[in-house]
Design a protein around this motif. Structure first.
Motif, PDB file in Angstrom:
ATOM      1  N   PRO A 227      -5.081  -1.946 -58.963  1.00  0.00           N
ATOM      2  CA  PRO A 227      -4.610  -2.025 -57.574  1.00  0.00           C
ATOM      3  C   PRO A 227      -4.846  -3.405 -56.973  1.00  0.00           C
ATOM      4  O   PRO A 227      -5.569  -4.233 -57.534  1.00  0.00           O
ATOM      5  N   ASP A 228      -4.268  -3.639 -55.795  1.00  0.00           N
ATOM      6  CA  ASP A 228      -4.444  -4.901 -55.075  1.00  0.00           C
ATOM      7  C   ASP A 228      -5.825  -5.006 -54.441  1.00  0.00           C
ATOM      8  O   ASP A 228      -6.303  -6.098 -54.180  1.00  0.00           O
ATOM      9  N   GLY A 229      -6.483  -3.914 -54.174  1.00  0.00           N
ATOM     10  CA  GLY A 229      -7.790  -3.916 -53.527  1.00  0.00           C
ATOM     11  C   GLY A 229      -7.656  -3.684 -52.041  1.00  0.00           C
ATOM     12  O   GLY A 229      -6.700  -4.129 -51.415  1.00  0.00           O
ATOM     13  N   SER A 230      -8.633  -2.969 -51.457  1.00  0.00           N
ATOM     14  CA  SER A 230      -8.564  -2.673 -50.027  1.00  0.00           C
ATOM     15  C   SER A 230      -9.904  -2.729 -49.325  1.00  0.00           C
ATOM     16  O   SER A 230      -9.944  -2.804 -48.104  1.00  0.00           O
ATOM     17  N   VAL A 231     -11.002  -2.683 -50.072  1.00  0.00           N
ATOM     18  CA  VAL A 231     -12.328  -2.721 -49.448  1.00  0.00           C
ATOM     19  C   VAL A 231     -13.269  -3.620 -50.244  1.00  0.00           C
ATOM     20  O   VAL A 231     -13.021  -3.925 -51.413  1.00  0.00           O
ATOM     21  N   GLU A 232     -14.374  -4.007 -49.608  1.00  0.00           N
ATOM     22  CA  GLU A 232     -15.347  -4.887 -50.241  1.00  0.00           C
ATOM     23  C   GLU A 232     -16.293  -4.112 -51.159  1.00  0.00           C
ATOM     24  O   GLU A 232     -16.279  -2.882 -51.202  1.00  0.00           O
ATOM     25  N   GLU A 233     -17.127  -4.857 -51.872  1.00  0.00           N
ATOM     26  CA  GLU A 233     -18.029  -4.309 -52.887  1.00  0.00           C
ATOM     27  C   GLU A 233     -18.882  -3.149 -52.392  1.00  0.00           C
ATOM     28  O   GLU A 233     -19.037  -2.145 -53.083  1.00  0.00           O
ATOM     29  N   ASP A 234     -19.449  -3.256 -51.206  1.00  0.00           N
ATOM     30  CA  ASP A 234     -20.396  -2.247 -50.734  1.00  0.00           C
ATOM     31  C   ASP A 234     -19.751  -0.935 -50.280  1.00  0.00           C
ATOM     32  O   ASP A 234     -20.461   0.013 -49.945  1.00  0.00           O
ATOM     33  N   ALA A 235     -18.452  -0.836 -50.281  1.00  0.00           N
ATOM     34  CA  ALA A 235     -17.781   0.413 -49.891  1.00  0.00           C
ATOM     35  C   ALA A 235     -18.040   1.523 -50.909  1.00  0.00           C
ATOM     36  O   ALA A 235     -18.156   2.695 -50.544  1.00  0.00           O
ATOM     37  N   ALA A 236     -18.136   1.161 -52.164  1.00  0.00           N
ATOM     38  CA  ALA A 236     -18.438   2.138 -53.214  1.00  0.00           C
ATOM     39  C   ALA A 236     -19.956   2.272 -53.296  1.00  0.00           C
ATOM     40  O   ALA A 236     -20.652   1.373 -53.762  1.00  0.00           O
ATOM     41  N   VAL A 237     -20.477   3.406 -52.825  1.00  0.00           N
ATOM     42  CA  VAL A 237     -21.913   3.614 -52.698  1.00  0.00           C
ATOM     43  C   VAL A 237     -22.545   3.885 -54.061  1.00  0.00           C
ATOM     44  O   VAL A 237     -22.109   4.760 -54.801  1.00  0.00           O
ATOM     45  N   ARG A 238     -23.568   3.095 -54.396  1.00  0.00           N
ATOM     46  CA  ARG A 238     -24.270   3.223 -55.670  1.00  0.00           C
ATOM     47  C   ARG A 238     -25.163   4.447 -55.674  1.00  0.00           C
ATOM     48  O   ARG A 238     -25.645   4.838 -54.634  1.00  0.00           O
ATOM     49  N   PRO A 239     -25.424   5.054 -56.850  1.00  0.00           N
ATOM     50  CA  PRO A 239     -24.929   4.658 -58.169  1.00  0.00           C
ATOM     51  C   PRO A 239     -23.489   5.094 -58.383  1.00  0.00           C
ATOM     52  O   PRO A 239     -23.007   6.023 -57.743  1.00  0.00           O
ATOM     53  N   LEU A 240     -22.817   4.414 -59.297  1.00  0.00           N
ATOM     54  CA  LEU A 240     -21.435   4.715 -59.647  1.00  0.00           C
ATOM     55  C   LEU A 240     -21.376   5.266 -61.055  1.00  0.00           C
ATOM     56  O   LEU A 240     -22.076   4.785 -61.948  1.00  0.00           O
ATOM     57  N   LEU A 241     -20.526   6.261 -61.254  1.00  0.00           N
ATOM     58  CA  LEU A 241     -20.289   6.808 -62.589  1.00  0.00           C
ATOM     59  C   LEU A 241     -18.910   6.358 -63.041  1.00  0.00           C
ATOM     60  O   LEU A 241     -17.919   6.590 -62.351  1.00  0.00           O
ATOM     61  N   LEU A 242     -18.863   5.721 -64.187  1.00  0.00           N
ATOM     62  CA  LEU A 242     -17.596   5.267 -64.745  1.00  0.00           C
ATOM     63  C   LEU A 242     -16.856   6.457 -65.335  1.00  0.00           C
ATOM     64  O   LEU A 242     -17.378   7.167 -66.186  1.00  0.00           O
ATOM     65  N   LEU A 243     -15.622   6.694 -64.872  1.00  0.00           N
ATOM     66  CA  LEU A 243     -14.814   7.825 -65.337  1.00  0.00           C
ATOM     67  C   LEU A 243     -13.694   7.399 -66.274  1.00  0.00           C
ATOM     68  O   LEU A 243     -13.390   8.090 -67.250  1.00  0.00           O
TER      69      LEU A 243
ATOM     70  N   PHE B 289     -16.722   7.190 -59.762  1.00  0.00           N
ATOM     71  CA  PHE B 289     -17.113   8.238 -58.814  1.00  0.00           C
ATOM     72  C   PHE B 289     -18.386   7.741 -58.145  1.00  0.00           C
ATOM     73  O   PHE B 289     -19.350   7.419 -58.840  1.00  0.00           O
ATOM     74  N   ASP B 290     -18.407   7.615 -56.798  1.00  0.00           N
ATOM     75  CA  ASP B 290     -19.590   7.051 -56.150  1.00  0.00           C
ATOM     76  C   ASP B 290     -20.562   8.130 -55.668  1.00  0.00           C
ATOM     77  O   ASP B 290     -20.300   9.328 -55.785  1.00  0.00           O
ATOM     78  N   ALA B 291     -21.712   7.696 -55.143  1.00  0.00           N
ATOM     79  CA  ALA B 291     -22.775   8.607 -54.723  1.00  0.00           C
ATOM     80  C   ALA B 291     -22.359   9.530 -53.583  1.00  0.00           C
ATOM     81  O   ALA B 291     -22.957  10.584 -53.396  1.00  0.00           O
ATOM     82  N   ASN B 292     -21.339   9.154 -52.828  1.00  0.00           N
ATOM     83  CA  ASN B 292     -20.844  10.000 -51.742  1.00  0.00           C
ATOM     84  C   ASN B 292     -19.711  10.923 -52.176  1.00  0.00           C
ATOM     85  O   ASN B 292     -19.132  11.626 -51.356  1.00  0.00           O
ATOM     86  N   GLY B 293     -19.352  10.885 -53.444  1.00  0.00           N
ATOM     87  CA  GLY B 293     -18.297  11.747 -53.952  1.00  0.00           C
ATOM     88  C   GLY B 293     -16.900  11.164 -53.864  1.00  0.00           C
ATOM     89  O   GLY B 293     -15.919  11.856 -54.113  1.00  0.00           O
TER      90      GLY B 293
END
Length: 85
Positions: free
Chosen positions: A55-71, A21-25
């Motif tokens: 999954p195969d992946g669709s976006v680069e590392e910075d797409a998931a806005v930090r901080p991230l919560l592992l679910l 879950f990223d900082a932008n929800g």
């Protein structure tokens, strides 16, 4: 409230199939692709063989806005569990 494991570094602590879950929800799933490291969830955390769904992946590392919560890790919810990353 239960503690949730938080990983905020950019090094190799993420495992393919991790759901965060990223900082932008937004909710993301870690892929095993070299460049496209995050993807949108497919609806299942395990495949038909019981393994973590990767999954195969669709976006680069910075797409998931930090901080991230592992679910989810290895197809199972991790809230309240200590995760060795």
């Amino acid at each position: 409230m239960t503690d949730v494991h938080k990983i905020t570094t950019l090094d190799a602590v993420w495992k393919p199939g991790d759901v965060v879950f990223d900082a932008n929800g937004a909710i993301w799933v870690r892929s095993d692709h070299v460049k496209w490291v995050w993807s949108h969830p497919s609806g299942a955390t395990r495949d038909i063989h019981g393994q973590a769904s990767v999954p195969d992946g669709s976006v680069e590392e910075d797409a998931a806005v930090r901080p991230l919560l592992l679910l989810v890790r290895d197809g199972q919810a991790v809230a309240g569990k200590l995760i060795e990353a």
